[in-house]
Design a protein around this motif. Structure first.
Motif, short mmCIF file in Angstrom:
data_model
loop_
_atom_site.label_atom_id
_atom_site.label_comp_id
_atom_site.label_asym_id
_atom_site.label_seq_id
_atom_site.Cartn_x
_atom_site.Cartn_y
_atom_site.Cartn_z
N LEU A 127 0.82 -1.21 0.00
CA LEU A 127 0.00 0.00 0.00
C LEU A 127 0.86 1.26 0.00
N ASP A 128 2.01 1.19 0.65
CA ASP A 128 2.90 2.35 0.67
C ASP A 128 3.68 2.51 -0.63
N ALA A 168 -4.75 -5.94 -0.19
CA ALA A 168 -3.88 -4.77 -0.30
C ALA A 168 -3.45 -4.55 -1.76
N ALA A 169 -3.08 -5.64 -2.44
CA ALA A 169 -2.66 -5.51 -3.84
C ALA A 169 -3.79 -4.99 -4.71
N ALA A 170 -5.00 -5.50 -4.49
CA ALA A 170 -6.15 -5.03 -5.27
C ALA A 170 -6.42 -3.56 -5.02
N LEU A 171 -6.36 -3.14 -3.76
CA LEU A 171 -6.61 -1.74 -3.43
C LEU A 171 -5.50 -0.83 -3.96
N ALA A 172 -4.31 -1.39 -4.15
CA ALA A 172 -3.19 -0.61 -4.66
C ALA A 172 -3.21 -0.49 -6.18
N GLY A 173 -4.18 -1.12 -6.84
CA GLY A 173 -4.34 -0.92 -8.28
C GLY A 173 -3.86 -2.05 -9.16
N ALA A 174 -3.68 -3.26 -8.60
CA ALA A 174 -3.28 -4.39 -9.43
C ALA A 174 -4.32 -4.66 -10.51
#
Length: 243
Positions: A61-62, A85-91
């Motif tokens: 996320l960071d 986290a990966a999905a929310l980070a734009g994967a």
């Protein structure tokens, strides 16, 4: 399965990654793990946010550029924290893998709770070659036998063919945000740009029983993570990048 997960957990913010909520066993009830173990027949790794996963989720996320627009595999996903986290980070697409059917149910619930698009892939995939652009592993080097299988799986990311054709059952499905789709096979979720550009990251807490082959990795971050079911309340956890 989802009913059991709901019955034995509460939806709560993850201590080190408060922007993500998971269905977690109450941390103030340390004996809850034994009740869940009795109910399911397996250690309920999916019911806790382990230090390795928390640190790796925070790192992703960071540093969203690590996964943004890329396909991601979260190996031994447990609760699905790192996958979310990966999905929310734009994967571009995220696959969460675990052998435990209760983990599959927990991942689906947790993905929905966070509005994250995650595909759940059940089963042992360690004899396969990962095809995703990014492979994330939170806390899977606590056991020697498991480490002996995980390590060559990760190393095969360096030898996979450069040109891949998306699998028919995963490409172009348009899975909506907040949905988790389950598959039972061991295939990847989309094309990979080539071994040279693949990224492998591991979250590894400092434990006496750590079996991470450090000679193959370089550290890229260190976190002091609130820990459950550990020997100390906070675990120093390192993010390692496969060289």
């Amino acid at each position: 399965m989802e009913q059991l997960v709901r019955a034995h957990t509460r939806l709560a913010a993850v201590p080190y990654v408060p922007e993500i909520r998971l269905h977690l066993a109450p941390t103030e009830e340390q004996d809850a793990v034994f009740g869940l173990w009795e109910h399911t027949g397996d250690l309920p790794y999916w019911a806790y946010a382990w230090a390795g996963g928390q640190a790796l989720a925070r790192h992703v996320l960071d540093h969203p550029e690590l996964v943004r627009g890329r396909t991601v595999l979260d190996l031994a996903s447990g609760s699905g924290l790192v996958a979310v986290a990966a999905a929310l980070a734009g994967a571009a697409a995220v696959v969460a893998n675990d052998i435990d059917p209760h983990a599959a149910a927990a991942i689906a619930l947790n993905a929905r709770a966070n509005g994250a698009a995650v595909t759940v892939r059940r089963g042992d995939i360690l004899a396969t070659t990962p095809r995703e652009d990014v492979v994330l592993v939170g806390d899977a080097f606590y056991d020697a036998a498991l480490a002996e299988r995980v390590t060559p799986f990760l190393l095969r990311t360096r030898s996979a063919p450069d040109d891949q054709t998306p699998d028919r059952d995963t490409a172009g499905t348009g899975t909506p945000a907040g949905a988790a789709r389950e598959t039972a096979d061991g295939r990847g979720a989309g094309a990979s740009p080539g071994a040279a550009s693949r990224t492998v990251l591991v979250g590894a807490p400092e434990r006496a029983c750590s079996y991470l082959p450090r000679r193959l990795f370089q550290p890229v971050g260190v976190h002091l993570v609130p820990a459950v079911l550990e020997d100390v309340p906070y675990k120093r956890t390192t993010i390692w990048h496969l060289m």
